[in-house]
Design an enzyme around this catalytic site. Structure first.
Site, mmCIF file in Angstrom:
data_model
loop_
_atom_site.group_PDB
_atom_site.id
_atom_site.type_symbol
_atom_site.label_atom_id
_atom_site.label_comp_id
_atom_site.label_asym_id
_atom_site.label_seq_id
_atom_site.Cartn_x
_atom_site.Cartn_y
_atom_site.Cartn_z
ATOM 1 N N LYS A 119 0.845 -1.198 0.000
ATOM 2 C CA LYS A 119 0.000 0.000 0.000
ATOM 3 C C LYS A 119 0.883 1.252 0.000
ATOM 4 O O LYS A 119 2.086 1.159 0.306
ATOM 5 C CB LYS A 119 -0.911 -0.017 1.229
ATOM 6 C CG LYS A 119 -0.183 0.026 2.561
ATOM 7 C CD LYS A 119 -1.095 -0.386 3.704
ATOM 8 C CE LYS A 119 -0.362 -0.272 5.044
ATOM 9 N NZ LYS A 119 -1.113 -0.924 6.131
ATOM 10 N N ARG A 157 -10.615 -0.423 15.030
ATOM 11 C CA ARG A 157 -10.314 0.431 13.880
ATOM 12 C C ARG A 157 -11.137 0.000 12.675
ATOM 13 O O ARG A 157 -11.860 0.797 12.091
ATOM 14 C CB ARG A 157 -8.815 0.374 13.558
ATOM 15 C CG ARG A 157 -8.387 1.346 12.487
ATOM 16 C CD ARG A 157 -6.914 1.295 12.189
ATOM 17 N NE ARG A 157 -6.522 0.053 11.501
ATOM 18 C CZ ARG A 157 -5.351 -0.132 10.924
ATOM 19 N NH1 ARG A 157 -4.434 0.837 10.952
ATOM 20 N NH2 ARG A 157 -5.064 -1.271 10.330
ATOM 21 N N TYR A 192 15.557 30.069 9.304
ATOM 22 C CA TYR A 192 14.334 30.750 9.738
ATOM 23 C C TYR A 192 14.251 30.837 11.261
ATOM 24 O O TYR A 192 14.587 29.879 11.964
ATOM 25 C CB TYR A 192 13.104 29.996 9.240
ATOM 26 C CG TYR A 192 12.815 30.212 7.780
ATOM 27 C CD1 TYR A 192 12.578 31.503 7.287
ATOM 28 C CD2 TYR A 192 12.768 29.127 6.910
ATOM 29 C CE1 TYR A 192 12.300 31.691 5.936
ATOM 30 C CE2 TYR A 192 12.490 29.315 5.566
ATOM 31 C CZ TYR A 192 12.254 30.600 5.082
ATOM 32 O OH TYR A 192 11.977 30.790 3.755
ATOM 33 N N MET A 246 11.646 24.414 3.263
ATOM 34 C CA MET A 246 10.892 23.611 2.298
ATOM 35 C C MET A 246 11.821 22.832 1.365
ATOM 36 O O MET A 246 11.630 21.639 1.118
ATOM 37 C CB MET A 246 9.969 24.519 1.476
ATOM 38 C CG MET A 246 9.038 23.745 0.565
ATOM 39 S SD MET A 246 8.071 24.813 -0.506
ATOM 40 C CE MET A 246 7.028 25.644 0.671
HETATM 41 C C1 LIG Z 1 -0.413 -1.906 6.889
HETATM 42 C C2 LIG Z 1 -1.018 -3.188 7.235
HETATM 43 C C3 LIG Z 1 -0.235 -4.346 7.327
HETATM 44 C C4 LIG Z 1 1.266 -4.320 7.243
HETATM 45 O O1 LIG Z 1 1.785 -3.867 8.481
HETATM 46 P P1 LIG Z 1 3.338 -3.729 8.760
HETATM 47 O O2 LIG Z 1 3.402 -3.316 10.178
HETATM 48 O O3 LIG Z 1 3.841 -2.687 7.834
HETATM 49 O O4 LIG Z 1 3.957 -5.051 8.496
HETATM 50 C C5 LIG Z 1 -0.887 -5.551 7.511
HETATM 51 N N1 LIG Z 1 -2.230 -5.606 7.642
HETATM 52 C C6 LIG Z 1 -3.012 -4.514 7.600
HETATM 53 C C7 LIG Z 1 -4.468 -4.638 7.772
HETATM 54 C C8 LIG Z 1 -2.428 -3.259 7.421
HETATM 55 O O5 LIG Z 1 -3.193 -2.171 7.395
#
Ligand SMILES: *Cc1c(COP(=O)(O)O)cnc(C)c1O
Length: 389
Positions: free
Chosen positions: A52, A151, A277, A325
């Site tokens: 992702k 969650r 800055y 930046m």
């Molecule tokens: C991001 C995610 C993972 C991977 O987690 P890591 O800690 O990066 O290994 C696995 N399962 C779900 C549902 C996630 O959102």
């Protein structure tokens, strides 16, 4: 030689000469990290890859291609757009799961591209069911349950209600029951066991209905908790990219990222004064400041002002003053003049300054450092070995 610039116009210089910083991603290390996790996994456990957020900022296409060639067969993304891109990259074979679930109206795309939706709410389930029954399609899906994170995922109550309803999961063809660990990075945390027990009970109940369904609970840190947490599908992400998945455990992953930023100016200070800055840091006479061509717009977080550090000529050089930046100033007073030259590079992420070091200095976690990495860098990929038995 002519090269395309980002805007598509022609330029005569090389991209690495135009960029302010150079990011190198070691795909061989990504693949080796995947093998390290595979060796920790129980026999028969499918160790997939969470890719992702553009493979945690490192490049979906390059990372996914390298892992597929290594034999990885299950990939997880957050959004459908990522899944569609990934299907084009991977071809028809590998499994693709979409973690955030199907938005209304996207069912057809999932089916057409064989993207497995993760169904996490009663609404997801209902919508998917309606589509599957109406279109008469049998599409694999993943059902997510909440085991203590609050969650995403069906609550125990919602799950039980669906299970006791004979039509509850009708049309879903679920392949996996999935849940996510909240505290796997802390092996001592009691929630790890609690979540495991709840998940075991839920998958036990699920299998009375779907005897062949598989389990998936572990992220990177979950894989390292031990084989009890791994079930049939493991979902590691961050460990593949060289970040230490545990809070305090020894680092067992190979570093993947190297980032070096170009020095534009070296300023020997001849009058005591301030830097950057807000005149936030003072400098003494005789100090030497190197300004590099990278700033918070490149993901070098502003919170690294006066707390981050780089390496130049093997010497630790602290960030001096605030991060701008597009520019960051380093105190290079201790580095010999022969190494502090405009056009040279300061190592920002390397074997000596890991992603975890940068994260600690910024008051965040490696995940955020990686996913914040900017798109102005010149990116280089070190190839993975082509095949491995
Ligand atoms: C991001 C995610 C993972 C991977 O987690 P890591 O800690 O990066 O290994 C696995 N399962 C779900 C549902 C996630 O959102």
């Amino acid at each position: 030689m002519l090269n395309r610039t980002a805007t598509g116009s022609r330029s005569v210089s090389r991209p690495e000469d135009r960029a302010g910083a150079i990011l190198t991603v070691d795909l061989a290390a990504v693949v080796e990290n995947w093998w390290i996790l595979k060796r920790r996994a129980r026999p028969g456990c499918d160790v997939g890859a969470v890719v992702k957020a553009d493979a945690y900022g490192l490049g979906l296409e390059q990372v996914a291609t390298a892992l597929k060639l290594a034999g990885c067969n299950t990939f997880y993304v957050a959004h459908l757009d990522g899944a569609i891109t990934l299907r084009q990259i991977l071809g028809p074979g590998p499994r693709i799961a979409c973690l955030n679930g199907p938005n209304k109206g996207t069912e057809r795309d999932h089916v057409a591209l064989r993207i497995m939706p993760v169904l996490s709410t009663p609404e997801h389930i209902k919508a998917w069911q309606t589509y599957a029954l109406k279109e008469d399609v049998l599409m694999e899906s993943i059902v997510q349950v909440d085991t203590g994170m609050n969650r995403l995922g069906l609550s125990e109550k919602e799950f039980n209600a669906l299970l006791t309803d004979p039509d509850g999961f009708l049309g879903l063809h679920p392949q996996m029951l999935m849940s996510h660990l909240a505290c796997a990075d802390d092996p001592q945390h009691p929630l790890n066991k609690t979540q495991l027990e709840r998940f075991r009970a839920m998958i036990g109940a699920f299998r009375t209905r779907f005897p062949d369904s598989k389990g998936s609970l572990a992220n990177s840190a979950g894989v390292l908790l031990g084989q009890d947490w791994q079930f049939e599908y493991a979902r590691p992400g961050v460990a593949l990219y060289g970040v230490n998945p545990t809070q305090s455990g020894a680092q067992t992953m190979l570093p993947v990222v190297n980032l070096k930023a170009r020095i534009i100016q070296v300023r020997p200070v001849d009058t005591p004064g301030h830097v950057g800055y807000g005149a936030a840091s003072s400098v003494r006479q005789g100090a030497k400041i190197a300004t590099v061509s990278m700033g918070y717009a490149d993901g070098y977080l502003r919170s690294l002002g006066s707390s981050g550090f780089g390496i130049l000529d093997g010497i630790k050089v602290p960030v001096l003053g605030r991060v701008s930046m597009d520019l960051t100033t380093f105190d290079v007073s201790n580095v010999p003049d022969s190494a502090t030259i405009p056009g040279g590079f300061i190592d920002i992420i390397s074997h000596a300054v890991t992603v975890d070091d940068v994260a600690r200095a910024a008051g965040t976690i490696g995940y955020e450092i990686l996913t914040a990495l900017g798109n102005r860098f010149h990116r280089r990929y070190l190839p993975a070995p082509v095949a491995r038995a």
